[in-house]
Design an enzyme around this catalytic site. Structure first.
Site, mmCIF file in Angstrom:
data_model
loop_
_atom_site.group_PDB
_atom_site.id
_atom_site.type_symbol
_atom_site.label_atom_id
_atom_site.label_comp_id
_atom_site.label_asym_id
_atom_site.label_seq_id
_atom_site.Cartn_x
_atom_site.Cartn_y
_atom_site.Cartn_z
ATOM 1 N N GLY A 20 0.806 -1.219 0.000
ATOM 2 C CA GLY A 20 0.000 0.000 0.000
ATOM 3 C C GLY A 20 0.836 1.264 0.000
ATOM 4 N N LEU A 71 -6.910 -10.553 3.773
ATOM 5 C CA LEU A 71 -7.499 -9.758 4.841
ATOM 6 C C LEU A 71 -8.734 -10.410 5.447
ATOM 7 C CD1 LEU A 71 -6.877 -6.987 6.135
ATOM 8 C CD2 LEU A 71 -8.506 -5.973 4.519
ATOM 9 N N THR A 90 -1.864 -1.911 8.450
ATOM 10 C CA THR A 90 -2.167 -0.807 7.526
ATOM 11 C C THR A 90 -3.193 -1.209 6.478
ATOM 12 O OG1 THR A 90 -0.543 -1.247 5.772
ATOM 13 C CG2 THR A 90 0.269 -0.160 7.769
ATOM 14 N N SER A 134 -7.856 6.516 10.536
ATOM 15 C CA SER A 134 -8.024 7.665 9.645
ATOM 16 C C SER A 134 -8.704 8.795 10.397
ATOM 17 C CB SER A 134 -8.878 7.268 8.439
ATOM 18 O OG SER A 134 -9.225 8.393 7.653
ATOM 19 N N LYS A 173 -13.980 3.074 8.471
ATOM 20 C CA LYS A 173 -12.819 3.354 9.330
ATOM 21 C C LYS A 173 -13.249 3.493 10.791
ATOM 22 C CE LYS A 173 -9.285 3.540 7.987
ATOM 23 N NZ LYS A 173 -8.317 2.476 7.633
ATOM 24 N N ALA A 198 -4.893 12.513 8.245
ATOM 25 C CA ALA A 198 -5.742 13.259 7.327
ATOM 26 C C ALA A 198 -5.454 12.763 5.910
ATOM 27 C CB ALA A 198 -5.448 14.749 7.484
#
Length: 356
Positions: A20, A71, A90, A134, A173, A198
Protein backbone atom coordinates in the site's frame (compact mmCIF):
# COMPACT_ATOMS: atom_id res chain seq x y z
CA UNK A 1 15.13 10.49 14.09
CA UNK A 2 15.35 7.04 15.63
CA UNK A 3 13.13 5.61 18.35
CA UNK A 4 14.67 2.15 18.50
CA UNK A 5 16.98 0.53 21.00
CA UNK A 6 19.23 -2.41 20.10
CA UNK A 7 16.68 -4.63 21.83
CA UNK A 8 13.96 -3.38 19.49
CA UNK A 9 15.95 -4.62 16.49
CA UNK A 10 16.18 -8.19 17.77
CA UNK A 11 12.64 -9.21 16.79
CA UNK A 12 10.90 -8.97 13.41
CA UNK A 13 7.93 -6.69 12.78
CA UNK A 14 4.86 -7.37 10.65
CA UNK A 15 3.37 -4.92 8.16
CA UNK A 16 -0.02 -5.88 6.71
CA UNK A 17 -1.00 -4.54 3.31
CA UNK A 18 2.69 -3.92 2.64
CA UNK A 19 2.22 -2.93 -1.01
CA UNK A 20 0.00 0.00 0.00
CA UNK A 21 0.81 3.69 -0.32
CA UNK A 22 1.41 4.40 3.39
CA UNK A 23 2.83 0.93 4.06
CA UNK A 24 5.52 1.38 1.41
CA UNK A 25 7.05 4.38 3.14
CA UNK A 26 6.69 2.61 6.50
CA UNK A 27 8.59 -0.43 5.19
CA UNK A 28 11.27 1.92 3.88
CA UNK A 29 11.77 3.46 7.33
CA UNK A 30 11.81 0.08 9.05
CA UNK A 31 14.43 -1.22 6.64
CA UNK A 32 16.47 1.95 7.13
CA UNK A 33 16.50 1.15 10.84
CA UNK A 34 17.87 -2.33 10.10
CA UNK A 35 14.77 -4.27 11.12
CA UNK A 36 13.62 -7.66 9.90
CA UNK A 37 10.33 -6.82 8.17
CA UNK A 38 7.65 -9.43 7.55
CA UNK A 39 5.63 -7.94 4.68
CA UNK A 40 2.16 -9.45 4.31
CA UNK A 41 0.89 -9.09 0.74
CA UNK A 42 -1.87 -10.68 -1.28
CA UNK A 43 0.45 -12.44 -3.73
CA UNK A 44 4.23 -12.55 -3.11
CA UNK A 45 4.69 -13.93 -6.64
CA UNK A 46 3.19 -10.83 -8.25
CA UNK A 47 6.55 -9.40 -9.25
CA UNK A 48 5.10 -6.10 -10.44
CA UNK A 49 3.37 -5.37 -7.13
CA UNK A 50 6.28 -6.32 -4.88
CA UNK A 51 9.14 -5.00 -7.04
CA UNK A 52 9.45 -1.69 -5.17
CA UNK A 53 9.59 -3.46 -1.79
CA UNK A 54 12.29 -5.82 -3.01
CA UNK A 55 14.25 -2.89 -4.45
CA UNK A 56 14.17 -1.20 -1.02
CA UNK A 57 15.43 -4.33 0.71
CA UNK A 58 18.34 -4.61 -1.72
CA UNK A 59 19.72 -1.18 -0.87
CA UNK A 60 18.79 -0.74 2.81
CA UNK A 61 20.29 -2.50 5.86
CA UNK A 62 17.14 -4.29 7.04
CA UNK A 63 15.82 -7.59 5.73
CA UNK A 64 12.51 -8.27 4.00
CA UNK A 65 10.41 -11.42 3.93
CA UNK A 66 7.19 -11.65 1.93
CA UNK A 67 4.18 -13.60 3.18
CA UNK A 68 0.92 -14.38 1.39
CA UNK A 69 -2.15 -13.14 3.28
CA UNK A 70 -5.84 -12.51 2.81
CA UNK A 71 -7.50 -9.76 4.84
CA UNK A 72 -10.77 -11.68 5.10
CA UNK A 73 -9.29 -15.10 5.87
CA UNK A 74 -8.93 -15.94 9.60
CA UNK A 75 -5.49 -17.34 10.39
CA UNK A 76 -4.00 -15.99 7.19
CA UNK A 77 -1.46 -13.85 9.10
CA UNK A 78 -0.31 -16.64 11.43
CA UNK A 79 2.94 -17.49 9.64
CA UNK A 80 3.86 -13.86 9.04
CA UNK A 81 3.33 -12.97 12.72
CA UNK A 82 5.60 -15.66 14.19
CA UNK A 83 8.17 -14.04 16.48
CA UNK A 84 7.01 -10.48 15.78
CA UNK A 85 7.10 -7.97 18.62
CA UNK A 86 5.26 -5.22 16.73
CA UNK A 87 2.37 -5.55 14.28
CA UNK A 88 1.55 -2.66 11.95
CA UNK A 89 -1.95 -3.12 10.55
CA UNK A 90 -2.17 -0.81 7.53
CA UNK A 91 -4.29 -2.97 5.21
CA UNK A 92 -7.74 -1.52 4.50
CA UNK A 93 -9.66 -0.66 1.33
CA UNK A 94 -9.71 2.98 0.24
CA UNK A 95 -12.01 3.62 -2.70
CA UNK A 96 -14.78 6.15 -3.14
CA UNK A 97 -16.90 4.87 -6.02
CA UNK A 98 -18.41 1.65 -4.71
CA UNK A 99 -21.62 -0.20 -5.57
CA UNK A 100 -21.95 -2.14 -2.32
CA UNK A 101 -20.34 -0.21 0.58
CA UNK A 102 -21.06 -2.94 3.11
CA UNK A 103 -19.25 -5.58 1.07
CA UNK A 104 -16.54 -3.40 -0.49
CA UNK A 105 -15.66 -1.13 2.45
CA UNK A 106 -17.14 -2.02 5.83
CA UNK A 107 -16.75 -5.79 5.76
CA UNK A 108 -13.07 -5.92 4.73
CA UNK A 109 -12.13 -3.06 7.10
CA UNK A 110 -13.84 -4.54 10.17
CA UNK A 111 -13.23 -8.24 9.52
CA UNK A 112 -9.66 -7.57 8.45
CA UNK A 113 -8.95 -5.68 11.66
CA UNK A 114 -10.58 -8.44 13.68
CA UNK A 115 -8.55 -11.14 11.94
CA UNK A 116 -5.23 -9.37 12.48
CA UNK A 117 -5.81 -8.43 16.12
CA UNK A 118 -7.22 -11.82 17.08
CA UNK A 119 -4.11 -13.34 15.52
CA UNK A 120 -2.03 -11.04 17.73
CA UNK A 121 -3.84 -12.56 20.72
CA UNK A 122 -2.44 -15.95 19.70
CA UNK A 123 1.21 -14.85 19.52
CA UNK A 124 2.97 -14.33 22.84
CA UNK A 125 5.74 -12.36 21.12
CA UNK A 126 3.45 -9.45 20.19
CA UNK A 127 3.81 -6.49 22.53
CA UNK A 128 2.34 -3.67 20.49
CA UNK A 129 -0.12 -3.26 17.61
CA UNK A 130 -0.11 -0.03 15.60
CA UNK A 131 -3.34 0.49 13.67
CA UNK A 132 -3.59 2.77 10.64
CA UNK A 133 -7.00 4.32 11.16
CA UNK A 134 -8.02 7.67 9.64
CA UNK A 135 -9.31 11.13 10.37
CA UNK A 136 -12.48 9.66 8.89
CA UNK A 137 -12.95 7.88 12.22
CA UNK A 138 -13.21 11.34 13.81
CA UNK A 139 -15.68 12.97 11.43
CA UNK A 140 -17.65 12.60 8.20
CA UNK A 141 -17.83 16.21 7.05
CA UNK A 142 -16.05 19.45 7.85
CA UNK A 143 -19.34 20.80 9.22
CA UNK A 144 -19.15 18.19 12.00
CA UNK A 145 -16.61 20.43 13.73
CA UNK A 146 -19.53 22.62 14.78
CA UNK A 147 -20.56 19.98 17.32
CA UNK A 148 -17.03 19.05 18.43
CA UNK A 149 -16.61 19.89 22.14
CA UNK A 150 -13.51 22.06 21.55
CA UNK A 151 -14.55 23.43 18.17
CA UNK A 152 -11.78 21.45 16.45
CA UNK A 153 -11.16 17.86 15.45
CA UNK A 154 -8.89 16.04 17.88
CA UNK A 155 -8.44 12.58 19.39
CA UNK A 156 -11.43 12.94 21.71
CA UNK A 157 -13.86 13.15 18.77
CA UNK A 158 -15.52 10.09 17.23
CA UNK A 159 -17.47 9.98 13.99
CA UNK A 160 -21.18 9.82 14.80
CA UNK A 161 -22.63 10.88 11.43
CA UNK A 162 -21.36 8.35 8.85
CA UNK A 163 -23.64 5.67 7.42
CA UNK A 164 -23.79 3.27 4.50
CA UNK A 165 -25.57 5.96 2.49
CA UNK A 166 -23.43 8.91 3.61
CA UNK A 167 -19.62 8.80 3.75
CA UNK A 168 -19.43 4.99 3.80
CA UNK A 169 -15.64 5.03 3.82
CA UNK A 170 -15.75 7.06 7.04
CA UNK A 171 -18.14 4.50 8.47
CA UNK A 172 -15.76 1.66 7.60
CA UNK A 173 -12.82 3.35 9.33
CA UNK A 174 -14.90 4.22 12.39
CA UNK A 175 -16.26 0.70 12.85
CA UNK A 176 -12.83 -0.86 12.21
CA UNK A 177 -11.14 1.32 14.82
CA UNK A 178 -13.89 0.69 17.38
CA UNK A 179 -13.48 -3.05 16.78
CA UNK A 180 -9.74 -2.70 17.37
CA UNK A 181 -10.27 -0.94 20.70
CA UNK A 182 -12.84 -3.55 21.76
CA UNK A 183 -10.38 -6.38 21.10
CA UNK A 184 -7.48 -4.53 22.73
CA UNK A 185 -9.45 -3.84 25.89
CA UNK A 186 -10.26 -7.52 26.34
CA UNK A 187 -6.60 -8.43 26.88
CA UNK A 188 -3.60 -6.94 28.70
CA UNK A 189 -0.50 -8.37 26.98
CA UNK A 190 -0.13 -6.05 23.99
CA UNK A 191 -0.81 -2.33 23.64
CA UNK A 192 -2.83 -0.75 20.84
CA UNK A 193 -1.63 2.59 19.44
CA UNK A 194 -3.67 4.25 16.68
CA UNK A 195 -2.66 6.65 13.91
CA UNK A 196 -5.46 8.80 12.42
CA UNK A 197 -4.05 10.52 9.32
CA UNK A 198 -5.74 13.26 7.33
CA UNK A 199 -5.58 13.14 3.51
CA UNK A 200 -2.20 11.60 2.76
CA UNK A 201 -0.13 13.10 -0.06
CA UNK A 202 3.51 12.86 -1.14
CA UNK A 203 5.72 10.49 -3.13
CA UNK A 204 5.25 6.73 -3.14
CA UNK A 205 8.14 4.25 -3.01
CA UNK A 206 7.01 3.12 -6.48
CA UNK A 207 6.65 5.91 -9.04
CA UNK A 208 4.11 3.79 -10.92
CA UNK A 209 1.91 3.16 -7.86
CA UNK A 210 -1.77 4.07 -8.00
CA UNK A 211 -3.87 5.60 -5.24
CA UNK A 212 -6.71 8.06 -4.71
CA UNK A 213 -4.08 10.60 -3.65
CA UNK A 214 -2.16 10.19 -6.90
CA UNK A 215 -5.41 10.55 -8.84
CA UNK A 216 -6.25 13.82 -7.08
CA UNK A 217 -2.94 15.52 -7.85
CA UNK A 218 -2.95 14.18 -11.41
CA UNK A 219 -6.41 15.62 -12.03
CA UNK A 220 -5.38 18.98 -10.60
CA UNK A 221 -2.55 19.17 -13.15
CA UNK A 222 -3.71 17.37 -16.31
CA UNK A 223 -6.68 19.58 -17.21
CA UNK A 224 -9.43 17.43 -15.72
CA UNK A 225 -10.29 20.21 -13.25
CA UNK A 226 -9.07 23.21 -15.25
CA UNK A 227 -12.43 25.03 -15.17
CA UNK A 228 -12.23 25.25 -11.37
CA UNK A 229 -12.45 23.38 -8.08
CA UNK A 230 -14.91 23.43 -5.18
CA UNK A 231 -14.08 25.45 -2.07
CA UNK A 232 -13.44 22.23 -0.17
CA UNK A 233 -11.33 22.29 3.00
CA UNK A 234 -9.02 19.32 3.55
CA UNK A 235 -6.51 18.25 6.15
CA UNK A 236 -3.18 17.21 4.61
CA UNK A 237 -0.24 15.14 5.83
CA UNK A 238 2.86 13.92 4.02
CA UNK A 239 3.04 10.13 3.58
CA UNK A 240 6.60 10.19 4.95
CA UNK A 241 5.37 11.93 8.12
CA UNK A 242 2.68 9.25 8.47
CA UNK A 243 5.38 6.57 8.26
CA UNK A 244 7.37 8.41 10.94
CA UNK A 245 4.28 8.54 13.14
CA UNK A 246 3.93 4.76 12.87
CA UNK A 247 7.55 4.25 13.89
CA UNK A 248 7.15 6.48 16.93
CA UNK A 249 3.88 4.78 17.87
CA UNK A 250 5.60 1.41 17.74
CA UNK A 251 8.79 2.11 19.63
CA UNK A 252 8.37 5.10 21.94
CA UNK A 253 7.85 3.53 25.38
CA UNK A 254 5.06 5.91 26.41
CA UNK A 255 3.13 5.95 23.12
CA UNK A 256 -0.52 5.03 23.64
CA UNK A 257 -4.01 5.96 22.46
CA UNK A 258 -5.14 7.77 19.31
CA UNK A 259 -3.10 10.31 17.35
CA UNK A 260 -4.57 12.77 14.85
CA UNK A 261 -1.80 13.07 12.25
CA UNK A 262 -2.37 16.18 10.13
CA UNK A 263 0.16 18.83 9.23
CA UNK A 264 -1.95 21.39 7.39
CA UNK A 265 -5.48 22.71 6.98
CA UNK A 266 -5.68 23.36 3.26
CA UNK A 267 -8.10 23.38 0.34
CA UNK A 268 -8.20 22.28 -3.28
CA UNK A 269 -7.53 25.82 -4.50
CA UNK A 270 -4.47 26.16 -2.24
CA UNK A 271 -3.14 22.83 -3.50
CA UNK A 272 -3.63 24.10 -7.04
CA UNK A 273 -1.86 27.37 -6.28
CA UNK A 274 1.17 25.63 -4.77
CA UNK A 275 1.34 23.16 -7.65
CA UNK A 276 1.15 25.99 -10.18
CA UNK A 277 4.02 27.81 -8.49
CA UNK A 278 6.18 24.71 -8.87
CA UNK A 279 4.97 23.39 -12.22
CA UNK A 280 4.82 26.65 -14.14
CA UNK A 281 2.19 28.06 -16.50
CA UNK A 282 2.24 25.25 -19.06
CA UNK A 283 0.05 22.97 -16.94
CA UNK A 284 -3.76 23.55 -16.96
CA UNK A 285 -4.01 23.85 -13.18
CA UNK A 286 -7.26 25.46 -11.92
CA UNK A 287 -7.16 29.06 -10.75
CA UNK A 288 -10.68 29.63 -9.40
CA UNK A 289 -13.40 28.24 -7.21
CA UNK A 290 -16.56 26.83 -8.70
CA UNK A 291 -19.69 28.39 -7.16
CA UNK A 292 -21.21 26.20 -4.47
CA UNK A 293 -24.63 26.28 -6.16
CA UNK A 294 -23.09 24.95 -9.37
CA UNK A 295 -21.32 22.11 -7.58
CA UNK A 296 -24.52 21.29 -5.67
CA UNK A 297 -26.47 21.20 -8.93
CA UNK A 298 -24.04 19.35 -11.23
CA UNK A 299 -21.56 17.58 -8.94
CA UNK A 300 -23.68 14.47 -8.32
CA UNK A 301 -24.22 14.13 -12.06
CA UNK A 302 -20.47 14.06 -12.74
CA UNK A 303 -19.50 11.97 -9.70
CA UNK A 304 -22.01 9.80 -7.84
CA UNK A 305 -19.78 9.86 -4.74
CA UNK A 306 -20.21 13.66 -4.52
CA UNK A 307 -23.73 13.79 -3.11
CA UNK A 308 -25.59 17.01 -2.40
CA UNK A 309 -25.35 16.32 1.31
CA UNK A 310 -21.56 16.13 1.01
CA UNK A 311 -21.54 19.38 -0.97
CA UNK A 312 -23.71 21.13 1.63
CA UNK A 313 -21.64 19.96 4.62
CA UNK A 314 -18.15 20.44 3.20
CA UNK A 315 -17.91 23.15 0.56
CA UNK A 316 -17.20 26.46 2.20
CA UNK A 317 -16.21 24.72 5.46
CA UNK A 318 -12.59 24.70 6.61
CA UNK A 319 -10.88 21.70 8.19
CA UNK A 320 -10.13 22.78 11.78
CA UNK A 321 -7.94 20.52 13.89
CA UNK A 322 -5.54 20.27 16.81
CA UNK A 323 -2.44 18.11 16.22
CA UNK A 324 -0.83 18.84 19.59
CA UNK A 325 -0.86 15.21 20.68
CA UNK A 326 0.99 13.94 17.60
CA UNK A 327 3.64 16.65 18.00
CA UNK A 328 4.13 16.31 21.74
CA UNK A 329 3.64 12.55 22.22
CA UNK A 330 5.13 11.25 18.96
CA UNK A 331 7.60 14.06 18.36
CA UNK A 332 6.35 14.74 14.84
CA UNK A 333 7.68 17.72 12.89
CA UNK A 334 5.50 18.15 9.82
CA UNK A 335 6.97 18.87 6.40
CA UNK A 336 5.98 22.06 4.57
CA UNK A 337 3.00 21.49 2.30
CA UNK A 338 4.91 22.82 -0.73
CA UNK A 339 7.60 20.16 -0.23
CA UNK A 340 4.98 17.42 -0.18
CA UNK A 341 3.30 18.64 -3.36
CA UNK A 342 6.54 19.39 -5.23
CA UNK A 343 7.93 15.91 -4.56
CA UNK A 344 4.65 14.32 -5.58
CA UNK A 345 4.39 16.37 -8.78
CA UNK A 346 7.98 15.55 -9.76
CA UNK A 347 7.28 11.84 -9.28
CA UNK A 348 4.16 12.01 -11.43
CA UNK A 349 6.19 13.65 -14.19
CA UNK A 350 9.00 11.10 -13.85
CA UNK A 351 6.51 8.23 -14.12
CA UNK A 352 4.95 9.67 -17.27
CA UNK A 353 1.52 10.22 -15.76
CA UNK A 354 2.02 13.94 -16.28
CA UNK A 355 3.75 15.19 -19.40
CA UNK A 356 6.94 17.19 -19.03
Amino acid sequence: MTYLSDNDREAPVLVTGATGYVAGQLVRRLLEEGLDVHAAVRDPDDTTRVAALIALSERLPGTLRLFASDLLSPGSYAEAMVGCRVVFHTASPFTLNVKDPERELVQPAVEGTRNVLQEANRHASVERVVLTSSCAALYSDNADVQTAPKGVFDEDVWNETASLSHQAYSLSKTLAEREAWNIAEQQSRWRLVVINPALVLGPAIDEHATSQSMNLITQLCDGTLKIGVPDYGVGIVDVRDVAEAHLAAAFLPKARGRHLVAGHSSSFIELASLLRAHAGPSYPIPTRHLPKWLVWLTGPLADKALTRKIVARNIGHAFRFDNTRSRECLGLEYRPLAETLNDMFDQLVASGRLSK
